[in-house]
Design a protein around this motif. Sequence first.
Motif, PDB file in Angstrom:
ATOM      1  N   ALA A  51      37.495  38.581  44.554  1.00  0.00           N
ATOM      2  CA  ALA A  51      37.411  39.789  45.390  1.00  0.00           C
ATOM      3  C   ALA A  51      36.316  40.727  44.878  1.00  0.00           C
ATOM      4  O   ALA A  51      35.543  41.292  45.667  1.00  0.00           O
ATOM      5  N   VAL A  52      36.215  40.902  43.583  1.00  0.00           N
ATOM      6  CA  VAL A  52      35.174  41.767  43.015  1.00  0.00           C
ATOM      7  C   VAL A  52      33.796  41.183  43.298  1.00  0.00           C
ATOM      8  O   VAL A  52      32.850  41.916  43.624  1.00  0.00           O
ATOM      9  N   ASP A  53      33.654  39.861  43.207  1.00  0.00           N
ATOM     10  CA  ASP A  53      32.383  39.219  43.507  1.00  0.00           C
ATOM     11  C   ASP A  53      31.983  39.467  44.960  1.00  0.00           C
ATOM     12  O   ASP A  53      30.831  39.819  45.244  1.00  0.00           O
TER      13      ASP A  53
ATOM     14  N   HIS B 250      47.002  33.975  35.711  1.00  0.00           N
ATOM     15  CA  HIS B 250      45.739  33.263  35.945  1.00  0.00           C
ATOM     16  C   HIS B 250      45.361  33.318  37.418  1.00  0.00           C
ATOM     17  O   HIS B 250      44.196  33.528  37.771  1.00  0.00           O
ATOM     18  N   ARG B 251      46.344  33.134  38.287  1.00  0.00           N
ATOM     19  CA  ARG B 251      46.079  33.187  39.733  1.00  0.00           C
ATOM     20  C   ARG B 251      45.583  34.569  40.140  1.00  0.00           C
ATOM     21  O   ARG B 251      44.593  34.700  40.871  1.00  0.00           O
ATOM     22  N   LEU B 252      46.240  35.625  39.640  1.00  0.00           N
ATOM     23  CA  LEU B 252      45.828  36.988  39.969  1.00  0.00           C
ATOM     24  C   LEU B 252      44.427  37.293  39.424  1.00  0.00           C
ATOM     25  O   LEU B 252      43.616  37.932  40.098  1.00  0.00           O
ATOM     26  N   ALA B 253      44.144  36.832  38.216  1.00  0.00           N
ATOM     27  CA  ALA B 253      42.819  37.071  37.636  1.00  0.00           C
ATOM     28  C   ALA B 253      41.740  36.370  38.441  1.00  0.00           C
ATOM     29  O   ALA B 253      40.661  36.931  38.692  1.00  0.00           O
ATOM     30  N   THR B 254      42.019  35.150  38.877  1.00  0.00           N
ATOM     31  CA  THR B 254      41.045  34.403  39.678  1.00  0.00           C
ATOM     32  C   THR B 254      40.813  35.077  41.024  1.00  0.00           C
ATOM     33  O   THR B 254      39.666  35.227  41.470  1.00  0.00           O
ATOM     34  N   GLU B 255      41.877  35.508  41.661  1.00  0.00           N
ATOM     35  CA  GLU B 255      41.742  36.187  42.956  1.00  0.00           C
ATOM     36  C   GLU B 255      41.001  37.520  42.798  1.00  0.00           C
ATOM     37  O   GLU B 255      40.176  37.881  43.638  1.00  0.00           O
ATOM     38  N   THR B 256      41.298  38.251  41.739  1.00  0.00           N
ATOM     39  CA  THR B 256      40.625  39.526  41.496  1.00  0.00           C
ATOM     40  C   THR B 256      39.138  39.312  41.263  1.00  0.00           C
ATOM     41  O   THR B 256      38.296  40.047  41.792  1.00  0.00           O
ATOM     42  N   ALA B 257      38.787  38.288  40.488  1.00  0.00           N
ATOM     43  CA  ALA B 257      37.377  37.999  40.232  1.00  0.00           C
ATOM     44  C   ALA B 257      36.651  37.632  41.513  1.00  0.00           C
ATOM     45  O   ALA B 257      35.522  38.086  41.757  1.00  0.00           O
TER      46      ALA B 257
END
Length: 122
Positions: free
Chosen positions: A93-95, A84-91
Amino acid sequence: MMRLRVLGLSRLRRALLSRLDSRYVTKPDHRQDLKDALWEVQMLRREVVGLRDEVDRLRRVATAPVKPATASRPASDPKAAEAHRLATETAAAVDTLLQSEMRIWQAIDDLSARVGAPGRAG
């Protein structure tokens, strides 16, 4: 049904009468067609009533108060928490990347409008 009187050979007369009779629907066939059509209308009426009930149910569900999501609670599984932490950080960063790309294209459009780039319509 009206029958025509045809003089001539019996085969010719039968062929002519069968040709004429085949163009018309007999009373029993017509009655059966009406019964079938009535049955289809009744089935469609039942389906419409069922669909209306389903729409009403979905509207009631849509207007019901929504329970707050329990996503704020930490996951008990450490792997799930890490994912969940990685998905949130990736989202995030992509934003940020997409916002930067948008700014770059706006700057390019602004610069080419000022310079009057050749081959550019406008």
